[in-house]
Design a protein around this motif. Sequence first.
Motif: not given
Length: 87
Positions: A14-26, A37-45
């Motif tokens: 998503x855009x900006x920083x990750x909130x450290x908690x939200x996981x999509x389809x855990x 990875x979108x510009x100025x966004x984040x990717x959590x893998x």
Amino acid sequence: MHMHGFNMYVLHEGPGEWDGETIVRAENPMRRDTAEVRAYGHLVVQFDAAENPGVWPFHCHTAVHAAWGMAMQFLTVPEKVAEMKIP
């Protein structure tokens, strides 16, 4: 970004920083070997490092992006890597 040697699971993007908690389809995260990875966004893998010892590239396939720092190596299971013999 592209990962070698593993199944990579996208937990959040998503855009900006990750909130450290939200996981999509855990319960069933998306499995990919490439993710944007979108510009100025984040990717959590997530990936299962214990299954494949070695030094594995994680990078962008665009050469200029790699030169700008969108490339790194993951060292996984270092105790097994230390036992490996280079031919």
